[in-house]
Design an enzyme around this catalytic site. Structure first.
Site, mmCIF file in Angstrom:
data_model
loop_
_atom_site.group_PDB
_atom_site.id
_atom_site.type_symbol
_atom_site.label_atom_id
_atom_site.label_comp_id
_atom_site.label_asym_id
_atom_site.label_seq_id
_atom_site.Cartn_x
_atom_site.Cartn_y
_atom_site.Cartn_z
ATOM 1 N N ASN A 5 0.834 -1.200 0.000
ATOM 2 C CA ASN A 5 0.000 0.000 0.000
ATOM 3 C C ASN A 5 0.866 1.245 0.000
ATOM 4 O OD1 ASN A 5 -2.598 -1.002 -0.100
ATOM 5 N ND2 ASN A 5 -2.650 -1.422 2.084
ATOM 6 N N ARG A 55 -14.029 -9.009 -0.865
ATOM 7 C CA ARG A 55 -14.786 -8.651 0.350
ATOM 8 C C ARG A 55 -16.230 -8.313 0.020
ATOM 9 N NH1 ARG A 55 -9.988 -5.224 3.282
ATOM 10 N NH2 ARG A 55 -9.264 -6.908 4.648
ATOM 11 N N THR A 68 -2.864 -6.577 8.929
ATOM 12 C CA THR A 68 -3.682 -7.421 8.052
ATOM 13 C C THR A 68 -2.750 -8.398 7.356
ATOM 14 O OG1 THR A 68 -3.454 -5.947 6.149
ATOM 15 C CG2 THR A 68 -5.334 -5.560 7.603
ATOM 16 N N HIS A 97 -7.589 1.151 -4.915
ATOM 17 C CA HIS A 97 -7.804 0.265 -3.774
ATOM 18 C C HIS A 97 -8.063 1.096 -2.524
ATOM 19 C CE1 HIS A 97 -7.138 -2.677 -0.663
ATOM 20 N NE2 HIS A 97 -6.067 -2.034 -0.238
#
Length: 177
Positions: free
Chosen positions: A17, A51, A125, A75
């Site tokens: 990220n 998800r 995560t 994202h």
């Protein structure tokens, strides 16, 4: 770029990220290697799509494999669910011309906030993104040519003139996108 010296034909999936930004950085760093478009791509919105499909499957009490659809764009916070692409058991979730309900929008908000919630609860995560990367890897290793919403350069798409990296449904196989 060391990996490209030793494996110049390997597709590279960037999993970090901010996903789209890091994919753009990797593509820029690889420019001296003159790779074909799509050789470097990012995990993009595969996790977001998974998800959302999982939430919809839970709502309908069906297996997640019965739900198909895409979340595109960037994202995370600014992702966009493509409501017209989502089907349950082959039937569209929202009929043509229909609009998403408040419940649909709430599901997308749950998708957007899921990562932060997981971090809040356990500090990091790993499982969900690991499953998403496993799916992408499966598509590459088996040359599936499956459509997945990965991050790629969309220059030339819909009038985009610059190197912009976003998640759009892409055919993923042994050579990347």
């Amino acid at each position: 770029p060391k990996v490209l010296r030793y494996s110049p034909d390997a597709p590279l999936c960037i999993v970090s990220n901010p996903a789209d930004v890091m994919t753009a950085v990797a593509a820029r760093a690889a420019e001296p290697f003159n790779l074909p478009p799509g050789r470097i791509f990012g995990s993009g919105c595969v996790l977001d799509s998974s998800r959302l499909c999982s939430l919809i499957a839970s709502t309908f009490d069906v297996d997640t494999s019965s739900v198909n659809g895409f979340v595109i764009g960037e994202h995370g916070d600014s992702s966009v669910p493509v409501w017209s692409s989502i089907s349950v058991g082959g039937a569209l979730l929202i009929p043509p011309g229909g609009q998403p309900s408040e419940a649909h929008r709430a599901m997308h908000q749950d998708v957007v906030s899921a990562g932060a919630e997981v971090i809040k609860r356990k500090g990091h995560t790993n499982f969900a993104i690991g499953m998403s990367v496993a799916r992408i890897t499966e598509a590459v290793l088996n040359d599936e040519r499956s459509f997945l919403p990965v991050s790629t350069c969309v220059r030339g798409y819909q009038g985009v003139e610059e190197d912009v990296f976003l998640s759009v449904p892409c055919c993923v196989g042994a050579t990347g996108v």
